[in-house]
Structures are given as structure tokens and as C-alpha cells.
Design a protein around this motif. Structure first.
Motif, PDB file in Angstrom:
ATOM      1  N   GLY B  77       0.810  -1.220   0.000  1.00 42.43           N
ATOM      2  CA  GLY B  77       0.000   0.000   0.000  1.00 42.43           C
ATOM      3  C   GLY B  77       0.839   1.264   0.000  1.00 42.43           C
ATOM      4  O   GLY B  77       1.868   1.350  -0.676  1.00 42.43           O
ATOM      5  N   ALA B  78       0.414   2.235   0.831  1.00 39.12           N
ATOM      6  CA  ALA B  78       0.951   3.600   0.802  1.00 39.12           C
ATOM      7  C   ALA B  78       2.476   3.660   0.849  1.00 39.12           C
ATOM      8  O   ALA B  78       3.083   4.528   0.227  1.00 39.12           O
ATOM      9  N   PHE B  81       4.305   4.190  -2.268  1.00 46.00           N
ATOM     10  CA  PHE B  81       4.122   5.452  -2.983  1.00 46.00           C
ATOM     11  C   PHE B  81       5.286   6.420  -2.736  1.00 46.00           C
ATOM     12  O   PHE B  81       5.305   7.527  -3.272  1.00 46.00           O
ATOM     13  N   PHE B 222      -9.678   2.470  -4.617  1.00 49.18           N
ATOM     14  CA  PHE B 222      -9.030   2.714  -3.318  1.00 49.18           C
ATOM     15  C   PHE B 222      -9.747   1.949  -2.205  1.00 49.18           C
ATOM     16  O   PHE B 222      -9.096   1.453  -1.274  1.00 49.18           O
ATOM     17  N   ASP B 223     -11.080   1.851  -2.302  1.00 48.84           N
ATOM     18  CA  ASP B 223     -11.813   1.122  -1.264  1.00 48.84           C
ATOM     19  C   ASP B 223     -11.486  -0.369  -1.273  1.00 48.84           C
ATOM     20  O   ASP B 223     -11.356  -0.987  -0.218  1.00 48.84           O
ATOM     21  N   ASP B 226      -8.205  -0.678   0.380  1.00 48.92           N
ATOM     22  CA  ASP B 226      -8.363  -0.478   1.817  1.00 48.92           C
ATOM     23  C   ASP B 226      -8.908  -1.738   2.476  1.00 48.92           C
ATOM     24  O   ASP B 226      -8.409  -2.178   3.515  1.00 48.92           O
ATOM     25  N   GLY B 238      -1.597  -0.596   4.316  1.00 51.38           N
ATOM     26  CA  GLY B 238      -2.718   0.334   4.427  1.00 51.38           C
ATOM     27  C   GLY B 238      -2.648   1.352   3.318  1.00 51.38           C
ATOM     28  O   GLY B 238      -1.583   1.508   2.701  1.00 51.38           O
ATOM     29  N   ILE B 239      -3.788   2.031   3.044  1.00 55.41           N
ATOM     30  CA  ILE B 239      -3.735   3.009   1.956  1.00 55.41           C
ATOM     31  C   ILE B 239      -3.196   4.357   2.427  1.00 55.41           C
ATOM     32  O   ILE B 239      -2.968   5.245   1.619  1.00 55.41           O
ATOM     33  N   ILE B 240      -3.011   4.550   3.734  1.00 52.63           N
ATOM     34  CA  ILE B 240      -2.166   5.668   4.174  1.00 52.63           C
ATOM     35  C   ILE B 240      -1.126   5.093   5.141  1.00 52.63           C
ATOM     36  O   ILE B 240      -1.205   3.926   5.531  1.00 52.63           O
ATOM     37  N   LEU B 241      -0.139   5.921   5.510  1.00 51.81           N
ATOM     38  CA  LEU B 241       0.934   5.437   6.370  1.00 51.81           C
ATOM     39  C   LEU B 241       0.437   5.302   7.797  1.00 51.81           C
ATOM     40  O   LEU B 241      -0.583   5.882   8.165  1.00 51.81           O
ATOM     41  N   ASN B 242       1.174   4.550   8.612  1.00 44.87           N
ATOM     42  CA  ASN B 242       0.840   4.494  10.030  1.00 44.87           C
ATOM     43  C   ASN B 242       1.964   5.138  10.831  1.00 44.87           C
ATOM     44  O   ASN B 242       2.917   5.684  10.261  1.00 44.87           O
ATOM     45  N   GLN B 246       6.383   6.244   8.926  1.00 41.86           N
ATOM     46  CA  GLN B 246       6.517   7.577   8.342  1.00 41.86           C
ATOM     47  C   GLN B 246       7.963   8.042   8.218  1.00 41.86           C
ATOM     48  O   GLN B 246       8.341   8.652   7.224  1.00 41.86           O
ATOM     49  N   TYR B 249       9.381   6.302   5.403  1.00 35.79           N
ATOM     50  CA  TYR B 249       8.866   6.835   4.131  1.00 35.79           C
ATOM     51  C   TYR B 249       9.685   8.016   3.658  1.00 35.79           C
ATOM     52  O   TYR B 249      10.161   8.037   2.533  1.00 35.79           O
ATOM     53  N   TYR B 301      -2.976  -0.832  -7.097  1.00 36.77           N
ATOM     54  CA  TYR B 301      -4.317  -0.850  -6.504  1.00 36.77           C
ATOM     55  C   TYR B 301      -5.358  -1.365  -7.492  1.00 36.77           C
ATOM     56  O   TYR B 301      -6.292  -2.070  -7.121  1.00 36.77           O
TER      57      TYR B 301
END
Lengths: 72, 547
Positions: B77-78, B81, B222-223, B226, B238-242, B246, B249, B301
Motif C-alpha cells: 500500500g501507501a 508510494f 481505493f476502497d 483499503d 494500508g492506503i495511508i501510512l501508520n 513515516q 517513508y 491498486y
């Protein structure tokens, strides 16, 4: 073309503008969100795409303002 | 293989087309004398804006990137990117630093970064370390290009029974590539890059316009991703970082940007441009490729939303994540267009592979052959040695893929990014100041390499169950911090490298150890195309005197 009486330099205050596209895309707290979405894209993705535009704009401005033959 | 016959035909046709172009390239902008490293290895240092844009774009955004980045997004995921911020921050950095390298190289006729270090710090030893680091980091990168082609061939069903049959298409492709690189030098990839990039842009634009409509729109894509990551037990996806990934990243994005600048093949592409303005203009035009890369990343995705199941890997029970994008194209494009897409990836492997082998050959020729084996080598001998070396390098890359587990090349490339970063204090800092002592730089290099290796060795991978070299995300807990956060190993290693270089420099200076003489002048770093070349003029003088 050569102007030996002027010692050449790349120094220009405009170069500082390039710090923006180097630093901003690295600040994860700025863009690590899902909402608001834009065209279905979570913010995490569309904002980082927007940073590409930020990079292009700033480098273009700095290039134009620091071209040889143009001082300042 | 029968049901892929249209794809294979289109692929083969486009492949043959660029092969012909590769051979014709030697007559493109033909020089009077090809038997000179400036001509064979740098295309005559004459490339203008457009050629540089295609060449450097084709060079930096490799086939492996095109399959591996979406594969990473598909899997994690994220975090995958990072390729976007990585390729945003790189250009302002290039803008500020690379023009100085171009200028000083133009003045002194430098072909490689190690040439610069040799003259700047008056240290053949340091230059040798830089050259060896460059060659070591580049070799597995070339091998990875083959993995990119293989992912495509596998999807088209070209999988033979024996190891030899399976690798035969790759061997043929690389033999052709080796032949035209030998003949045409840097002109071959420069010409082919036009085709490669046109195809890639075409395929990606079609893919991002067409596929979302097939898969229910971007929201649905995206869903779906997710939902997949919510269901998976892995902590980092995940589709954003945790909270934990970070730091990894941004350090990976920054570290990769600095590393890419230091890779010999990027420097080769930049030194081939004809003046400073070409480079500066390109730094605002090259981000078009970053947009492309970001869209390609999102194909990962789309593959999730489309329910792609990656093909099996080399080992039983494993999967080859690199096949997700080719499979997505295979499922959703008409056969002929899938063929075009596969050709884009296949040809996309050839351009960087050619430039990388030329860059490695330049390094060997200038900083090992001429420095240690034959000091009085003529430009013609240099060119010949470089051409032969480029063949050897490609042979090595093919051998890596055939005889070794492909995972080995992936590990090596991971290590490559970390070790090439260790040349930053000499090359990057060296372009601005000579304050660091050559002894300090060597000590820093040793420290950075040692630490980098150790950190990579310590990184396990929970998904593949490997205990070492499981990635580049180093857990800060290993340093005794009470945290679960991770950081990019190369980033820490280069900071330690710099610290050691500073301390040892101070110590050596206090002890009065000689620093050697700087062969460059401050003005050299601002020279442009109309300034005379120091080295070449000298060489001409010597030739005149000998008559």
C-alpha cells in the motif's frame, strides 16, 4: 561571451526557493490523511501528485530567474 | 503459449524495430571519430534538451521500476508510494548540484564521478573506491532489468521446461542489446528511448483512463485496496501510512533521491548533455515522468480491485509480485494492446540496461584500466576497452539471472542503493568544498559501508520469512530506542559516514597529514559550453609536440 572581469557564480537568492520542493514532499504529517478525497483519490495521493506541480513550478521559476545573462 | 500469439507477435515486432534502430544509431549525429570515450561513452557530449529528456527519463525510470513499484503498492500500500516524493525532491537537488558536476567535467574532460574525485582530492585510492562502489551497485541493477523483462515473458506464457529454455528469450534479447551497444555506444539507448517513452506514455494514459471505468471508478479502487489491507494481518500495510513507517517513508524517499543522483548511469546521462541550460531546463521537464510513475504505482491498486493473483515465483509456494501489472494488462486489454504494453516494459528494460553497462564500462576504463593497468592508454584504446567491458558487464548480468536465485539480484540492488549513497561525501559534498580530507573520506566510506551492511543484514522480512536482507526499513529499536518506528538503513549509514569523515579530517589535519593538491579551480564549477576544455587541449598539445 566570456566575461573575465566578472568572476562567475551560481549564487542567487532565487535558489532558496528550491528548498520548498525538497522539504515539503518529505513532511508526511502534512499529507498522511484519507479525507478529503478528490475525484475518488485519498488526500495522501492527490496532494503528493500536486507536489509534482510544485516542483515543476519552483524549478521553472528559478531557472528563468537565474539564466545566464540575467543578473538578480 | 498459443493463446498469447497476438501479444507475442506485437511484442516481437516492436522489439525488432528498436533493435534495428539500435544499430542505425551509430550513424545518428555521427562523429568524425567514434574511437574516443567521449563519443562512444557520452554520445559526443552533444545532446540537446529533447534528447536529454528522453535519455535521462528512459534511464532513471527503468522497467524494474515499472513492475516493482506497483508490486510494492499491491503488497504494502501507501509505503510503496514513496516513489513519488522521491522523484519530486530529486530534481531540485539535481538542479543545484549536477550543473556544477557538468561544468567541472566539461572543463576537465571527466567521464565518470570517480574522475572528478581523483582530480579534486588528488587520491587514486579514493577514486578507486568510488569506481568499485559504482560498478558493484550498477551490476545488480542491470540484472534487475532482466527481471522486468521476465515478468512480461512469464505473463505471455513463455515459460520453458528447462532453465535454459526459460531463459532463452532473455539471452537472445541481451545478445542483441550487447551488439548494438558495442557498436553505437550511448547513441543507441538515446535513440531507442524515444520509442520506449512514447510507448510507456501511451500505455499508461490509456490504462489510467480506461481501467478505472472497468473497475468501478477510483473510489472503488481505493476502497478495494483499503478492504484488502484491513483484512490482512501485516502491520505495515494500508492506503495511508501508520505511525511506524513515516520516518522510513521520508528517509527512503530522500535517500533514494540522493542515491539515484550518485548512480553512474544517471551521471552518464547528464554529462552527455551539451550545456548547462539543457540540464536546468530538464529539471523542470523531467517531473512529467514522476507523474507517470505515480500513475503506474496506482496500477498496483487497480490490480487489487481487479482481483489479480500473481503468478508463482521461482521457489515453490512463493509468488512473483512483479507479475501483477503484466497480468492486469493481460486481463483487461485487448491482446494487441497488451502486446504493446509488454513491449513498452521490455524495451523499457533495454534503455537503462544499455546506459548502465556503458556507465560501468566507463568507470572500469577510466579509473581502473587507465589508472592501474595502462597509464599511457590512448583515447582509441580507452574506447575499445570500454566497449569490451560493456559486453562483459551484460554477460555478468545474464549469468546472475540464469545461475543465481533472482532474489539474490534483488538483495544486491537493495544493498546497491545503500552503498552508492556512501559516495555522497566525496562526490556531492566534494563539488562544493574540499574541506573534507581524502583520508577522512576513505575512513567515512569504510564506516558507512560497514554499518550499511550490518543494518541490512539485521532486517528480517515477516512476509517471506527471511531473517536477513528482508528490506531497507531498519527498526530503531535495534539501536536501543524504545520505539517500533523504522528508518531507511542507507540514510543512517551515510550520516555516520559523514560524521566519521568530519572527525577523521579534523584529526588528520591536526596531525599535518598532506592533503594533496586540488586539480580544479573555483571557476571550473561555473564553466559552460563555450569555455575551453583543459584536458583535451593538453592532449592536443602533446600530440603536436610529438610530431
Amino acid at each position: 561571451m566570456a566575461e573575465p572581469e566578472h568572476p562567475r557564480t551560481d549564487r542567487s537568492p532565487w535558489n532558496w526557493l528550491l528548498v520548498v520542493p525538497i522539504v515539503v514532499p518529505l513532511l508526511t504529517p502534512l499529507y498522511n490523511f484519507d479525507e478529503p478525497r478528490l475525484g475518488g483519490f485519498p488526500l495522501f495521493y492527490w496532494l503528493q501528485f500536486a507536489f509534482i506541480l510544485l516542483g515543476v513550478t519552483t524549478t521553472t521559476v528559478v531557472y528563468q530567474m537565474t539564466k545566464r545573462g540575467r543578473r538578480g | 503459449m498459443g493463446d498469447h500469439i497476438v501479444e507475442i507477435s506485437v511484442f516481437a515486432f516492436l522489439f525488432l524495430l528498436v533493435s534495428v534502430m539500435g544499430f542505425i544509431a551509430s550513424r545518428w549525429r555521427a562523429p568524425q571519430d567514434m574511437a574516443h570515450l567521449d563519443e562512444w561513452g557520452l554520445g559526443g557530449r552533444s545532446f540537446g534538451g529533447w534528447i536529454t529528456w528522453f535519455l535521462v527519463g528512459g534511464d532513471l525510470y527503468t522497467a524494474y521500476t515499472f513492475v516493482a513499484v506497483p508490486a510494492l503498492i499491491f503488497g504494502a500500500g501507501a509505503a510503496g508510494f514513496f516513489a513519488v516524493p522521491y522523484t519530486v525532491v530529486i530534481y531540485p537537488i539535481f538542479f543545484l548540484i549536477l550543473i556544477r558536476l557538468w561544468s567541472v567535467s566539461h572543463r576537465h574532460g571527466f567521464v565518470t564521478p570517480a574522475d572528478f574525485v581523483r582530480t579534486r582530492f588528488d587520491s587514486p585510492t579514493l577514486a578507486l573506491l568510488i569506481a568499485i562502489t559504482g560498478i558493484t551497485a550498477t551490476m545488480p541493477y542491470i540484472a534487475l532489468q532482466l527481471i522486468g523483462i521476465e515478468a512480461v515473458l512469464k505473463t505471455m506464457g513463455m515459460t520453458g521446461e528447462s532453465a535454459f529454455a526459460r531463459h532463452l528469450p532473455i539471452i537472445v534479447a541481451f545478445a542483441i542489446l550487447a551488439a548494438y551497444t558495442y557498436q553505437s555506444g550511448l547513441r543507441a539507448p538515446a535513440l531507442i528511448a524515444f520509442v520506449k517513452d512514447t510507448l510507456i506514455y501511451l500505455v499508461i494514459i490509456v490504462a489510467v483512463l480506461w481501467l478505472p471505468s472497468q473497475l468501478g471508478g477510483w473510489s472503488a479502487i481505493f476502497d478495494a485496496a483499503d478492504a484488502k489491507f484491513q483484512a490482512s494481518p501485516a502491520p505495515g500495510d494500508g492506503i495511508i501510512l501508520n505511525a511506524n513507517n513515516q520516518i522510513q517513508y521520508f528517509t527512503l524517499a530522500l535517500g533514494s533521491a540522493l542515491a539515484l543522483f550518485l548512480y553512474p548511469h544517471s551521471i552518464t546521462g547528464v554529462l552527455a548533455s551539451k550545456n548547462r541550460n539543457v540540464i536546468k531546463r530538464n529539471m523542470s521537464a523531467l517531473p512529467a515522468y514522476s507523474l507517470l510513475l505515480g500513475l503506474i504505482a496506482l496500477l498496483g491498486y487497480m490490480a487489487i480491485a481487479a482481483g489479480v493473483k500473481p503468478l508463482p515465483g521461482a521457489k515453490p509456494g512463493s509468488v512473483d509480485g512483479n507479475t501483477v501489472v503484466p497480468l492486469l494488462f493481460d486481463m483487461h486489454f485487448p491482446a494487441w494492446f497488451a502486446g504493446v504494453a509488454f513491449a513498452a516494459i521490455g524495451i523499457g528494460a533495454l534503455v537503462p540496461a544499455a546506459i548502465m553497462s556503458i556507465a560501468a564500462a566507463n568507470l572500469f576504463t577510466r579509473n581502473i584500466y587507465k589508472e592501474y593497468l595502462r597509464r599511457d592508454a590512448t583515447p582509441a584504446q580507452e574506447a575499445t576497452v570500454a566497449k569490451v567491458t560493456s559486453l562483459v558487464v551484460k554477460l555478468g548480468a545474464v549469468a546472475c539471472i540464469i545461475f543465481l536465485d533472482p532474489q539474490f539480484s534483488i538483495d544486491l540492488q537493495l544493498i546497491g542503493g545503500v552503498i552508492i549513497l556512501q559516495t555522497a561525501p566525496s562526490v556531492m559534498v566534494g563539488l562544493f568544498t574540499r574541506w573534507l580530507h581524502r583520508g577522512g573520506l576513505i575512513a567515512g566510506w569504510v564506516a558507512g559501508m560497514g554499518l550499511g551492511f550490518w543494518m541490512l543484514w539485521q532486517i528480517p522480512n515477516a512476509v517471506t520469512g527471511r531473517a536477513h536482507f528482508g528490506g531497507s526499513a531498519f527498526s530503531l529499536a535495534e539501536f536501543g530506542f524504545d520505539t517500533t518506528r523504522t528508518v531507511y538503513a542507507g540514510f543512517v549509514a551515510v550520516l555516520v559516514n559523514l560524521l566519521v569523515a568530519v572527525i577523521v579530517s579534523v584529526a588528520l589535519r591536526a596531525a599535518g597529514t598532506p592533503e594533496g593538491t586540488d586539480g580544479t579551480k573555483p571557476d571550473d564549477y561555473f564553466a559552460d559550453a563555450d569555455d575551453p576544455r583543459i584536458d583535451r587541449d593538453l592532449r592536443l598539445d602533446v600530440a603536436e609536440g610529438a610530431k
